[in-house]
Design a protein around this motif. Structure first.
Motif, PDB file in Angstrom:
ATOM      1  N   UNK A  31       1.027  -1.434  -0.090  1.00  0.00           N
ATOM      2  CA  UNK A  31      -0.232   0.047   0.471  1.00  0.00           C
ATOM      3  C   UNK A  31       1.180   1.795   0.155  1.00  0.00           C
ATOM      4  N   UNK A  32       1.049   2.147  -1.451  1.00  0.00           N
ATOM      5  CA  UNK A  32       1.391   3.557  -1.285  1.00  0.00           C
ATOM      6  C   UNK A  32      -0.517   4.152  -1.139  1.00  0.00           C
ATOM      7  N   UNK A  33       0.548   5.661   0.221  1.00  0.00           N
ATOM      8  CA  UNK A  33      -0.059   6.738  -0.424  1.00  0.00           C
ATOM      9  C   UNK A  33       0.249   8.282  -0.293  1.00  0.00           C
ATOM     10  N   UNK A  34       0.048   8.688  -1.241  1.00  0.00           N
ATOM     11  CA  UNK A  34       0.544  10.057  -1.962  1.00  0.00           C
ATOM     12  C   UNK A  34      -0.552  10.731  -0.641  1.00  0.00           C
ATOM     13  N   UNK A  35      -0.148  12.011  -0.613  1.00  0.00           N
ATOM     14  CA  UNK A  35      -1.073  12.646   0.620  1.00  0.00           C
ATOM     15  C   UNK A  35      -0.493  14.856   0.978  1.00  0.00           C
ATOM     16  N   UNK A  36      -1.582  15.276   1.116  1.00  0.00           N
ATOM     17  CA  UNK A  36      -1.215  16.858   1.718  1.00  0.00           C
ATOM     18  C   UNK A  36      -2.111  16.738   2.609  1.00  0.00           C
ATOM     19  N   UNK A  37      -1.655  18.006   3.608  1.00  0.00           N
ATOM     20  CA  UNK A  37      -2.109  18.314   4.901  1.00  0.00           C
ATOM     21  C   UNK A  37      -3.356  19.120   4.587  1.00  0.00           C
ATOM     22  N   UNK A  38      -3.994  19.035   3.541  1.00  0.00           N
ATOM     23  CA  UNK A  38      -4.852  19.991   2.813  1.00  0.00           C
ATOM     24  C   UNK A  38      -6.383  19.343   4.052  1.00  0.00           C
ATOM     25  N   UNK A  42      -6.987  13.076   6.585  1.00  0.00           N
ATOM     26  CA  UNK A  42      -6.383  12.248   5.934  1.00  0.00           C
ATOM     27  C   UNK A  42      -4.788  12.143   6.593  1.00  0.00           C
ATOM     28  N   UNK A  43      -3.850  13.306   6.878  1.00  0.00           N
ATOM     29  CA  UNK A  43      -3.132  12.961   8.178  1.00  0.00           C
ATOM     30  C   UNK A  43      -2.996  12.522   9.336  1.00  0.00           C
ATOM     31  N   UNK A  44      -4.759  12.549  10.027  1.00  0.00           N
ATOM     32  CA  UNK A  44      -5.064  11.375  11.102  1.00  0.00           C
ATOM     33  C   UNK A  44      -4.599  10.392  10.826  1.00  0.00           C
ATOM     34  N   UNK A  45      -5.710   9.645  10.051  1.00  0.00           N
ATOM     35  CA  UNK A  45      -5.679   8.204   9.758  1.00  0.00           C
ATOM     36  C   UNK A  45      -4.598   7.574   9.546  1.00  0.00           C
ATOM     37  N   UNK A  46      -3.866   8.117   8.720  1.00  0.00           N
ATOM     38  CA  UNK A  46      -2.656   7.526   8.360  1.00  0.00           C
ATOM     39  C   UNK A  46      -2.416   6.369   9.075  1.00  0.00           C
ATOM     40  N   UNK A  47      -1.976   6.223  10.265  1.00  0.00           N
ATOM     41  CA  UNK A  47      -1.161   6.032  11.572  1.00  0.00           C
ATOM     42  C   UNK A  47      -1.952   4.634  11.693  1.00  0.00           C
ATOM     43  N   UNK A  48      -2.835   4.918  12.147  1.00  0.00           N
ATOM     44  CA  UNK A  48      -4.582   3.555  11.265  1.00  0.00           C
ATOM     45  C   UNK A  48      -3.744   2.673  10.421  1.00  0.00           C
ATOM     46  N   UNK A  49      -3.569   3.018   9.597  1.00  0.00           N
ATOM     47  CA  UNK A  49      -4.394   2.411   8.130  1.00  0.00           C
ATOM     48  C   UNK A  49      -2.383   1.458   8.336  1.00  0.00           C
ATOM     49  N   UNK A  50      -2.059   2.051   8.893  1.00  0.00           N
ATOM     50  CA  UNK A  50      -0.390   2.065   8.923  1.00  0.00           C
ATOM     51  C   UNK A  50      -0.472   0.167   9.723  1.00  0.00           C
ATOM     52  N   UNK A  78      -5.270  15.236  -8.111  1.00  0.00           N
ATOM     53  CA  UNK A  78      -5.933  14.925  -6.824  1.00  0.00           C
ATOM     54  C   UNK A  78      -5.205  14.938  -5.446  1.00  0.00           C
ATOM     55  N   UNK A  79      -4.093  15.388  -5.150  1.00  0.00           N
ATOM     56  CA  UNK A  79      -3.657  15.762  -3.967  1.00  0.00           C
ATOM     57  C   UNK A  79      -3.698  15.063  -2.921  1.00  0.00           C
ATOM     58  N   UNK A  80      -4.978  15.899  -2.726  1.00  0.00           N
ATOM     59  CA  UNK A  80      -5.213  15.461  -0.902  1.00  0.00           C
ATOM     60  C   UNK A  80      -5.368  13.991   0.009  1.00  0.00           C
ATOM     61  N   UNK A  81      -5.119  13.338  -1.010  1.00  0.00           N
ATOM     62  CA  UNK A  81      -4.847  11.294  -0.994  1.00  0.00           C
ATOM     63  C   UNK A  81      -5.226  10.803  -2.314  1.00  0.00           C
ATOM     64  N   UNK A  82      -4.453   9.490  -2.298  1.00  0.00           N
ATOM     65  CA  UNK A  82      -4.113   8.933  -3.733  1.00  0.00           C
ATOM     66  C   UNK A  82      -3.599   7.614  -2.581  1.00  0.00           C
ATOM     67  N   UNK A  83      -4.042   5.943  -2.899  1.00  0.00           N
ATOM     68  CA  UNK A  83      -4.234   5.090  -2.095  1.00  0.00           C
ATOM     69  C   UNK A  83      -3.638   4.485  -3.853  1.00  0.00           C
ATOM     70  N   UNK A  84      -3.033   3.479  -3.923  1.00  0.00           N
ATOM     71  CA  UNK A  84      -2.221   2.775  -4.513  1.00  0.00           C
ATOM     72  C   UNK A  84      -1.402   1.462  -3.814  1.00  0.00           C
ATOM     73  N   UNK A  85      -2.145  -0.141  -4.641  1.00  0.00           N
ATOM     74  CA  UNK A  85      -1.772  -0.531  -4.276  1.00  0.00           C
ATOM     75  C   UNK A  85      -0.890  -1.852  -5.455  1.00  0.00           C
ATOM     76  N   UNK A  86      -0.267  -2.527  -4.448  1.00  0.00           N
ATOM     77  CA  UNK A  86       1.268  -2.762  -6.338  1.00  0.00           C
ATOM     78  C   UNK A  86       1.480  -2.126  -6.614  1.00  0.00           C
ATOM     79  N   UNK A  87       1.251  -0.449  -6.677  1.00  0.00           N
ATOM     80  CA  UNK A  87       1.975   0.260  -8.132  1.00  0.00           C
ATOM     81  C   UNK A  87       0.564   0.455  -8.331  1.00  0.00           C
TER      82      UNK A  87
END
Length: 117
Positions: A31-38, A42-50, A78-87
Motif C-alpha cells: 500500500x502506498x499513499x500520497x497525501x497533503x495536509x489539506x 488524511x493526515x490523522x488516519x495514516x497511522x491507523x491505516x499503517x 488530486x493530491x489530498x489523498x491517493x491510495x495505490x496497491x502494488x503500484x
C-alpha cells in the motif's frame, strides 16, 4: 475521472490543462499513499491505516507532498489523498481504519485490487 473546466477570458491564452505525466502508478510494493495536509483527516488516519496493513503483513508507504513541485509530479491529480496497491491506483477516498481493513482483507483473499465499496 477528473474533468478540468475553464472559462477563458483571453482567447489568445493557452488552454488550461492537467500536467502530463509519464506515470499514474506508484513503484512501491504493498500500500502506498500520497497525501497533503489539506485535509486533517488524511493526515490523522495514516497511522491507523499503517497498523492495519502491518498486522496483515502488507508493506505500507506514505508520502506527504509538501511542495508545489512534489504535488505537480505526484502520480495523482488530486493530491489530498491517493491510495495505490502494488503500484496500481485504487482510490482517492480517505477510508476509515475499519473500511480499509475490510477492503484489504477482501483484496488479500481474492488477490485482485478493486475500488472500495
Amino acid at each position: 475521472y477528473f474533468q478540468l473546466v475553464a472559462w477563458k477570458w483571453n482567447e489568445q491564452a493557452a488552454m488550461p490543462s492537467f500536467k502530463k505525466t509519464e506515470t499514474t502508478s506508484s513503484k512501491e510494493k504493498g500500500v502506498t499513499i500520497y497525501y497533503t495536509a489539506q485535509c486533517p483527516f488524511a493526515v490523522g488516519i495514516l497511522e491507523e491505516l499503517r497498523k492495519v496493513a502491518e498486522a496483515k503483513g502488507v508493506p505500507f508507504h506514505a508520502y506527504r507532498l509538501t511542495t508545489r513541485e512534489a504535488a505537480q509530479n505526484a502520480p495523482v491529480i488530486w493530491t489530498t489523498f491517493g491510495l495505490f496497491y502494488q503500484g496500481e491506483f485504487i482510490t482517492h477516498e480517505i477510508m476509515s481504519a475499519n473500511k480499509f481493513e475490510k477492503w484489504l482483507t477482501e483484496l488479500l483473499t481474492h488477490q485482485k485490487p478493486r475500488q472500495p465499496q
